[in-house]
Structure formats: structure tokens, C-alpha cells
Scaffold this motif. Sequence first.
Motif, PDB file in Angstrom:
ATOM      1  N   LEU A  61       0.912  -1.183  -0.127  1.00  0.00           N
ATOM      2  CA  LEU A  61       0.034   0.030  -0.003  1.00  0.00           C
ATOM      3  C   LEU A  61       0.887   1.224  -0.058  1.00  0.00           C
ATOM      4  CD1 LEU A  61      -3.008  -0.880   2.409  1.00  0.00           C
ATOM      5  CD2 LEU A  61      -2.834  -0.958   0.009  1.00  0.00           C
ATOM      6  N   ARG A  62       1.887   1.203   0.650  1.00  0.00           N
ATOM      7  CA  ARG A  62       3.073   2.347   0.573  1.00  0.00           C
ATOM      8  C   ARG A  62       3.399   2.652  -0.657  1.00  0.00           C
ATOM      9  NH1 ARG A  62       4.724   6.362   4.557  1.00  0.00           N
ATOM     10  NH2 ARG A  62       6.575   7.137   3.251  1.00  0.00           N
ATOM     11  N   PHE A  63       3.905   1.507  -1.656  1.00  0.00           N
ATOM     12  CA  PHE A  63       4.485   1.673  -2.776  1.00  0.00           C
ATOM     13  C   PHE A  63       3.346   2.165  -3.761  1.00  0.00           C
ATOM     14  CE2 PHE A  63       7.941  -1.393  -1.359  1.00  0.00           C
ATOM     15  CZ  PHE A  63       8.826  -0.460  -1.403  1.00  0.00           C
ATOM     16  N   ALA A  64       2.365   1.618  -3.544  1.00  0.00           N
ATOM     17  CA  ALA A  64       1.114   2.080  -4.411  1.00  0.00           C
ATOM     18  C   ALA A  64       0.545   3.388  -3.894  1.00  0.00           C
ATOM     19  CB  ALA A  64      -0.007   1.198  -4.526  1.00  0.00           C
ATOM     20  N   ARG A  65       1.020   4.173  -2.890  1.00  0.00           N
ATOM     21  CA  ARG A  65       0.585   5.255  -2.505  1.00  0.00           C
ATOM     22  C   ARG A  65      -1.170   5.339  -2.238  1.00  0.00           C
ATOM     23  NH1 ARG A  65       4.346   8.462  -5.953  1.00  0.00           N
ATOM     24  NH2 ARG A  65       6.218   8.261  -4.617  1.00  0.00           N
ATOM     25  N   VAL A  66      -1.411   3.961  -1.519  1.00  0.00           N
ATOM     26  CA  VAL A  66      -3.077   3.924  -1.426  1.00  0.00           C
ATOM     27  C   VAL A  66      -3.417   3.952   0.121  1.00  0.00           C
ATOM     28  CG1 VAL A  66      -4.980   2.343  -1.762  1.00  0.00           C
ATOM     29  CG2 VAL A  66      -3.236   2.637  -3.637  1.00  0.00           C
TER      30      VAL A  66
END
Length: 107
Positions: A61-66
Amino acid sequence: MTLLFGMLPEGLPAAVVLIPVVFPVASKIGIHPVHFDIVQTAAVGIGLITPPMGVGLLMALRFARVPVLRHARAYWPYLLALCIGLMLIICVPELSLFLPRSAGLIR
């Protein structure tokens, strides 16, 4: 127990702590060692992507900025499917032992 334990630390510490404790009990009650390892690996893997502390989920989720809350509604059907698959592997050992037996690796 492994699924819940896999949510808190990462997968390797969960396996290092739990497997030496649980494996002798599983062997005594007649669970095949290969089946036990497959179930443990799957449970720790599911734990890594299970909220609230699943390290794998939080990193993705952090890498996808979600944001976590935005993702939570869409996530539960997949988690349910993974848990049903884990229960099938646990309840029907032949699902995990078919290929090694077919290859002649285990009896």
C-alpha cells in the motif's frame, strides 16, 4: 495460530519461533511433515498480507500510495478466498501431497 502470529512479525521470525514448538506435536498426531510445512508456509504468507499489521500489505500500500482505509473494503473478499483455500489444504491433505507423491518424492 500461525496465521495470527504471521500478522505481527515478519514471516521468518514467525516460522523460526512457531515451527520448532508445533512440529513435534504435529508429528505425534500423525500429520505428514510435508503437509505441515506447506500449511505453515501458506498461513505465514497469508498473515503477511493480513491487516492490521501485515508487513507485506502495508509495504504494498505504501508503494502504491493507497491509504489503508480506502483499500480495506476491496481487500476482504480476497482475504476470505485465501482463508478458504488454506482451510481446504488443511482439511484435505491430498491437495498438498498429490504432486510430491506423483513424483515419487514421498510415500
